[in-house]
Write a protein that holds these residues in place. Structure first.
Motif, PDB file in Angstrom:
ATOM      1  N   GLY A  64       0.625  -1.118  -0.106  1.00  0.00           N
ATOM      2  CA  GLY A  64      -0.027  -0.073  -0.020  1.00  0.00           C
ATOM      3  C   GLY A  64       0.944   1.121   0.014  1.00  0.00           C
ATOM      4  O   GLY A  64       0.594   2.229  -0.733  1.00  0.00           O
ATOM      5  N   LEU A  65       1.713   1.286   0.872  1.00  0.00           N
ATOM      6  CA  LEU A  65       2.907   2.625   0.760  1.00  0.00           C
ATOM      7  C   LEU A  65       3.440   2.614  -0.250  1.00  0.00           C
ATOM      8  O   LEU A  65       3.742   3.777  -0.999  1.00  0.00           O
ATOM      9  CB  LEU A  65       3.731   2.316   2.007  1.00  0.00           C
ATOM     10  CG  LEU A  65       3.232   2.450   3.380  1.00  0.00           C
ATOM     11  CD1 LEU A  65       4.229   2.215   4.544  1.00  0.00           C
ATOM     12  CD2 LEU A  65       2.623   3.892   3.482  1.00  0.00           C
ATOM     13  N   TRP A  66       3.911   1.537  -0.993  1.00  0.00           N
ATOM     14  CA  TRP A  66       4.689   1.558  -2.454  1.00  0.00           C
ATOM     15  C   TRP A  66       3.611   2.124  -3.405  1.00  0.00           C
ATOM     16  O   TRP A  66       3.978   3.101  -4.254  1.00  0.00           O
ATOM     17  CB  TRP A  66       5.130   0.196  -2.970  1.00  0.00           C
ATOM     18  CG  TRP A  66       5.720   0.241  -4.183  1.00  0.00           C
ATOM     19  CD1 TRP A  66       7.057   0.901  -4.308  1.00  0.00           C
ATOM     20  CD2 TRP A  66       5.082  -0.405  -5.246  1.00  0.00           C
ATOM     21  NE1 TRP A  66       7.220   0.533  -5.665  1.00  0.00           N
ATOM     22  CE2 TRP A  66       6.130  -0.218  -6.416  1.00  0.00           C
ATOM     23  CE3 TRP A  66       3.935  -0.944  -5.564  1.00  0.00           C
ATOM     24  CZ2 TRP A  66       5.972  -0.627  -7.665  1.00  0.00           C
ATOM     25  CZ3 TRP A  66       3.686  -1.348  -7.150  1.00  0.00           C
ATOM     26  CH2 TRP A  66       4.746  -1.111  -7.928  1.00  0.00           C
ATOM     27  N   VAL A  67       2.396   1.485  -3.475  1.00  0.00           N
ATOM     28  CA  VAL A  67       1.551   2.247  -4.498  1.00  0.00           C
ATOM     29  C   VAL A  67       1.252   3.637  -4.198  1.00  0.00           C
ATOM     30  O   VAL A  67       1.304   4.554  -5.277  1.00  0.00           O
ATOM     31  CB  VAL A  67       0.344   1.357  -4.282  1.00  0.00           C
ATOM     32  CG1 VAL A  67      -0.851   1.939  -5.130  1.00  0.00           C
ATOM     33  CG2 VAL A  67       0.425  -0.120  -5.016  1.00  0.00           C
ATOM     34  N   LEU A  68       1.143   4.036  -3.109  1.00  0.00           N
ATOM     35  CA  LEU A  68       0.784   5.493  -2.771  1.00  0.00           C
ATOM     36  C   LEU A  68       1.877   6.409  -3.066  1.00  0.00           C
ATOM     37  O   LEU A  68       1.654   7.506  -3.362  1.00  0.00           O
ATOM     38  CB  LEU A  68       0.369   5.497  -1.246  1.00  0.00           C
ATOM     39  CG  LEU A  68      -1.004   4.998  -0.831  1.00  0.00           C
ATOM     40  CD1 LEU A  68      -1.252   5.390   0.635  1.00  0.00           C
ATOM     41  CD2 LEU A  68      -2.050   5.885  -1.764  1.00  0.00           C
ATOM     42  N   ASN A  69       3.308   5.752  -3.136  1.00  0.00           N
ATOM     43  CA  ASN A  69       4.451   6.625  -3.250  1.00  0.00           C
ATOM     44  C   ASN A  69       4.700   6.702  -4.871  1.00  0.00           C
ATOM     45  O   ASN A  69       5.526   7.666  -4.966  1.00  0.00           O
ATOM     46  CB  ASN A  69       5.459   5.954  -2.451  1.00  0.00           C
ATOM     47  CG  ASN A  69       6.880   6.780  -2.420  1.00  0.00           C
ATOM     48  OD1 ASN A  69       6.370   8.265  -2.258  1.00  0.00           O
ATOM     49  ND2 ASN A  69       7.694   6.370  -2.496  1.00  0.00           N
TER      50      ASN A  69
END
Length: 102
Positions: free
Chosen positions: A64-69
């Motif tokens: 999730g953090l990778w997608v949001l970044n």
């Protein structure tokens, strides 16, 4: 099959199983060992389940953090200056009709 042969067969089975049971001797600490083994397996099962849940949860957070970044490949739709302040499809007259005088 009549009732006497059924009783005779049951009696023979009872005698055979009784003779086998007389030869079986449990160790004094058999229950303690079996219970300890069962508790050990239960602890291992709970530990594996806890680790698995933690790994899945951490992996979901990292994805999730990778997608949001990730940076968007194109300009954003909300603040795209080529279509005006309100977005595509709303020119000045449509905005006036929709919102009214400001």
């Amino acid at each position: 099959m009549n009732d006497t042969s059924h009783d005779r067969t049951e009696q023979q089975l009872r005698e055979a199983l009784g003779a086998l049971a007389c030869n079986v001797h449990a160790t004094p600490d058999a229950y303690r060992l079996a219970r300890g083994d069962w508790l050990r397996r239960e602890r291992r099962r709970r530990l594996v389940l806890t680790v698995l849940i933690t790994v899945v949860f951490a992996l979901a957070i990292l994805i999730g953090l990778w997608v949001l970044n990730q940076n968007p490949s194109g300009p954003g739709v909300v603040f795209d200056r080529t279509h005006g302040q309100l977005g595509p499809g709303l020119d000045g007259k449509a905005a006036f009709d929709l919102i009214g005088p400001l």
